[in-house]
Structures are given as structure tokens and as C-alpha cells.
Motif scaffolding. Structure first.
Motif: not given
Lengths: 142, 429
Positions: B15, B341, B344, B348, B353, B357, B359-360, B362-366
């Protein structure tokens, strides 16, 4: 014709590699962390480093294109198998990030040796040549 | 405690330093004190979050796990101990492995409280045995991963009628009871009201027990389901009950259990006396969650924000795994998935951080996957993927990713060992 196609194919691979490098070096920290988190969700079945125990496919040492193509193929096939179902949960962009992560990142790899992809690429070329033969046959049929 | 250098940490995170404001929550901003996370519980959730906090921070976060035991016994694959295919040692994971491999610190103790400290952090109180003095650990964040607690049933003694739903001595007890039961004997078991740990688990348990009885030469297995029907893999399990175990399994839905006396279980409509009684009661979040007043969903589960698993009610305290109330299944595989998750998000947050946001999010999956033995050498599987829905603000199952085996098979049985080996490695090693 075949030679031109092979040259084109090699050019595309080279172009893709350049794009990956560009993508990786310009990736924001956020993207890198998003990719890391996404990729970590593979580790339940493929191990922390991607060096998989048991009979499941190991993903350490696979090139970006091998991983990306295989995952996209699985997604398109829609078979009723665990991995084929799992991959339906990811967008194409996410699959790109995951493939890129396992092909390039070493954070989770604890120094695992990557195998040389050169030989495998040669094999791919041969396979593609066969594919092209088939394409030509198709044209004759037409 | 390791020397903490914020600039190194930020560099490690990749970062840009310019984007990082001075964090207020950490003493680290002014001193060389490492951020610290205390994790309560060492199951799939607790072990995974501890490991990934160390792995992803380049060992720059102090991680202390408090657990009453020195090893964790996995519920995953514990039915294979019940039928003698595996030994307890195959599903037991010593804390020393994560300690040696990742520098996770372990304290053998029982957590008694979590509260704020004077400097804006948290303080976790614990004892190291009944009647011992309360000790305290200060930290920046607390992750609670205490698994489940059993609801009480009037008269029920789990030393006579084991649940074997938290693996360990209970698993060994049920195994020895099933070994002793003669051919033609009667086993009665219950299926808890959903949501409960491991959705296919009780039906898998029924198959494993029926298989044991079948191989003894016959017997009776009465399955008392507190739900209105088989809640997962309905076709697979109902076919197993009515086909493979037609002369053995008697499946009864909509059961309400009133009490248990020794080996007799009384429901609102009937009474059953068994040679072996496997009572799996309804359950709720681990005891500490209830004690701290965090079991706000149906007085049973912790209400968390699934972008980090932070409690909606208390900043800086996270609940992962079976104790959390989300619409994701309670399973070891899912607990591992949630833990990443959470790790992470905490990393952050330490780096100041954002965790929300676009971007994060929209990319959160389990994801979850599990294999269930149907007979002594065949198994079935079930899988599901989840993604964060920004409108609903929760994890939602992705329809196309939901799947289950069409048939139980020897291949799936073999895959079960590959799956569990990797899940164990990823969580405990």
C-alpha cells in the motif's frame, strides 16, 4: 497457412504475457489483496500453497494461461462435479485474478519451486496444430 | 512481542504510504509495538484466522489463541472414527504445528470476558483452570470462534446418550457404544432443528450407524428429525434410508423432544427406548457469545457484518464460524472460508485501509463443500458458493454454484479423503 497460424498463436501468447506483466505491475495494492483473498478460497481443497495433497489437481507451477483456460473451460462445461460447480461462483474477471495470483504470486507459496512452463507450452502448440488440422477438415466439409 | 515497524507493514501490504493516515487505534503509530489480535477458539475458524493473520502480515501481527485444550479434534471426518475407518489421531491437530510453522501463540485457558481497555483497545480475561486467578491480555482486535453450545433437554445425560457433535471424548463414547451393541439392537438418534452445525451431518450419521448395524447382521435405527423433512440432499438420503437401509432405518420428521431419561427419549407423540441413544440437540453459538450478550439472532447466533465478520453491535470484535448467524452453512469448510475474509479485513483495518470499497465488496466470496459417507466405502458430496450482495448487505448463495452428487460412489468416497486432507492442512498446519 498453418505456419502463419502458429506464429499468430505464439504472438498472442507473448502479447498475453505482456498484458499480464502490465496488469500485475500496475495493479493497485487493493487489487493484489483482493486477488489474494479470492485465491485463498481455493486453498480449502488445493492446500495453502496450491501444492495439493491427495488426488485433487495441484495448482502450483501452472502458468496463467493453463489455469485461466482450464477454469474457463470448466465454467463453460457446467458439469455436475464439485469443481465445476465451485467455479460457477466466480466472474470471469475473478477467475483472471485467481489464475494470475497462482501463476505469479509467491506470498502463499513459501518458496515452492515453480516448474518450467516451456515444455508444457510446446505440448500446447502441438495440440493446437491438431486443432487447426481439424479446422481445415471442417472447411473442406463446407 | 516482535518489533513492529508501520512502514514495513505498509510496504508488505503493498500500500502506498501516502494513502495511509496515522491510525488512531494503534499504539503502533507512536511506538514499535506490534498490533495484537486475540483469537478465542482453535477450530477451523479460529486456527485459520490465526494462521492467515500471521501469513498475510509477514508475521508482523501478534496472534494469541486462547483455547481450553492443547489440540483440536475435527468434527469433519469424525463419523469415520465412529465406524472405525479412522483413528482419533487422524482428526486431532496439535496447536504446536501452527505455533512452529507460523508463530501463532497459544494459551491454554478459558475466556471469561471481553471488554474495552483504557487506551481504546480490547482486553480479554481468561483463567487457566477452574478456580484459578483471572488473567488478562490486551489487544487491538478480538476474534471469537467458539463453535457451538448444546441446548439442554430435561433429564438428558450426555455421558449416557452422547451427542458426538463436538468431536473428542463424545466421539469415542459413541463409537464404543456402537461396538458393544449386538446384532438386532436398536439405535435411536435425533436430528436438531436447523440451523445447526453441518447440514448433511445428522443424515450422514444415520447412514454410518445403519451401515454398522447392517454389517453386524441387522438392527433398527430410528431417526427422529426435529425438522419437517430431510433438509439437504433430500433425494440422496431418503433413497439411502428407503433403499440401502430399507429394513433398518425408520425416519420420523416433525419430532418435538420433551425429555430424555437414561436411554429413553420421550417426544410429544411417542417414547423410544434404545440400546444406543445418540441425542443431537438443537444448538446455539458457543457459550462465551451468549455470556457476552452477543447472541442476538434468535437468542442463538451472533449478528455480524459479513464483509469482516465484525459484530454489528461492537466494533473491534469479530465472530466467525458456527457461532455467527449468516445465511451461510455452519461447516468446517465454511468456517475456514469466513476466517480468511475476517483476516483480510483486520489486516486492512490495521493498515488503515477501507474494507468497504466497491472493488473489495464485489470480490468477496466464500464457499463450502462437504463429502458424506453413505456406506462403508461410498460417499456423496454437496457444494455451494456465496458472494456478497451489496444491496442486501449479506452473503447470498450463487444459484449456479449449488450442487450435489447424483449418486453415492466409491470415487466420491476417495475424494472425501483428498478434500479433508487439504482442508486440515489449510486450517491446522
Amino acid at each position: 497457412m498453418k505456419n502463419i497460424l502458429i506464429t499468430l498463436h505464439k504472438f498472442l501468447i507473448a502479447l498475453m504475457s505482456c498484458l499480464i506483466v502490465l496488469f500485475s505491475s500496475h495493479a493497485t495494492a487493493d487489487t493484489a489483496m483482493d486477488a489474494r483473498l479470492l485465491a485463498s478460497q481455493c486453498a480449502q481443497c488445493h492446500g495453502t500453497t496450491g501444492n495439493t495433497l491427495g488426488d485433487f489437481d495441484s495448482i502450483v507451477g501452472d502458468s496463467f494461461s493453463e489455469l485461466y483456460d482450464e477454469l474457463m473451460e470448466m465454467k463453460a462445461e457446467e458439469k455436475n462435479e464439485v469443481m465445476h460447480k465451485q467455479i460457477q461462483g466466480y466472474t470471469n474477471d475473478q477467475i483472471w485474478l485467481i489464475a494470475d495470483y497462482y501463476a505469479n504470486d509467491t506470498t502463499n507459496n513459501n518458496g515452492e519451486e515453480k516448474v518450467d512452463d516451456e515444455d508444457e507450452e510446446d505440448e500446447e502448440d502441438e495440440e493446437d496444430e491438431e486443432d487447426e488440422d481439424e479446422d481445415e477438415d471442417d472447411e473442406e466439409d463446407d | 512481542m516482535n518489533n513492529f515497524n508501520r512502514r514495513d507493514f505498509i510496504k508488505l501490504m503493498g500500500i502506498s504510504a501516502a494513502s495511509v493516515a496515522t491510525p488512531s487505534l494503534l499504539k503502533a503509530a507512536t511506538g514499535n509495538v506490534a498490533p495484537r489480535v486475540v483469537v478465542v477458539g482453535s477450530g477451523f475458524a479460529g486456527s485459520t484466522v490465526a494462521k492467515y493473520l500471521r501469513l498475510w502480515s509477514g508475521n508482523m501481527i501478534d496472534v494469541i489463541v486462547i483455547d481450553p485444550k492443547t489440540s483440536h479434534v475435527s468434527c469433519v471426518m469424525s463419523n469415520l472414527v465412529v465406524n472405525g475407518k479412522l483413528n482419533m489421531s487422524d482428526i486431532t491437530f496439535d496447536h504446536s504445528v501452527l505455533s512452529d510453522n507460523y508463530g501463532v501463540q497459544f494459551i491454554k485457558g478459558m475466556v471469561t470476558g471481553v471488554g474495552p481497555d483504557a487506551e481504546g483497545g480490547k482486553v480479554v480475561s481468561y483463567n487457566t483452570g477452574p478456580g484459578t486467578t483471572i488473567k488478562q491480555k490486551k489487544c487491538d482486535y478480538v476474534v471469537l470462534a467458539p463453535g457451538i453450545a448444546m441446548d439442554e433437554i430435561p433429564g438428558w445425560d450426555q455421558n449416557i446418550a452422547p451427542h458426538a457433535w463436538i468431536a473428542g471424548e463424545q466421539t469415542t463414547l459413541l463409537k464404543s457404544q456402537l461396538e458393544a451393541i449386538p446384532a438386532g439392537g436398536t439405535v435411536v438418534m435425533t436430528v436438531p432443528k436447523a440451523p445447526y452445525r453441518c447440514p448433511p451431518g445428522p443424515y450422514e450419521r444415520a447412514c454410518v450407524i445403519a451401515d454398522i448395524m447392517k454389517r453386524k447382521g441387522g438392527g433398527r435405527v430410528v431417526v427422529l428429525d426435529m425438522n419437517s423433512k430431510i433438509i439437504v440432499e433430500e433425494h440422496m438420503f431418503s433413497t439411502a434410508f428407503s433403499d440401502i437401509y430399507a429394513d433398518i432405518v425408520e425416519y420420523i420428521p416433525n419430532v418435538i423432544v420433551e425429555r430424555v431419561d437414561g436411554l429413553t427419549i420421550k417426544t410429544t407423540t411417542d417414547s423410544y427406548t434404545a440400546d444406543v441413544l445418540n441425542v443431537i440437540p438443537t444448538h446455539k453459538a458457543g457459550k462465551i457469545i451468549t455470556e457476552l450478550g452477543y447472541a442476538s439472532i434468535n437468542e442463538s447466533w451472533a449478528d455480524v457484518n459479513p464483509i469482516s465478520y465484525e459484530l454489528k453491535s461492537d466494533k473491534g470484535i469479530f465472530v466467525i464460524g458456527d457461532s455467527s448467524g449468516t445465511n451461510q452453512p455452519k461447516s468446517g469448510h465454511m468456517a475456514n472460508s469466513q476466517a480468511k475474509v475476517c483476516a483480510d479485513a483486520i489486516i486492512r483495518m490495521i493498515a488503515n485501509q477501507p474494507i468497504d470499497d466497491l472493488q473489495r465488496l464485489s470480490n468477496l466470496t466464500t464457499n463450502s463443500a462437504c463429502y458424506s459417507p453413505i456406506t462403508f466405502n461410498t460417499a456423496t458430496w454437496l457444494t455451494a458458493g456465496f458472494a456478497y450482495d451489496q444491496d442486501l448487505e449479506k452473503m447470498v448463495a450463487i444459484k449456479k454454484s449449488l450442487g450435489q452428487a447424483e449418486m453415492h460412489s466409491i470415487d466420491h468416497y476417495q475424494d472425501m479423503f483428498s478434500w479433508s486432507q487439504n482442508l486440515f492442512e489449510n486450517s491446522f498446519m
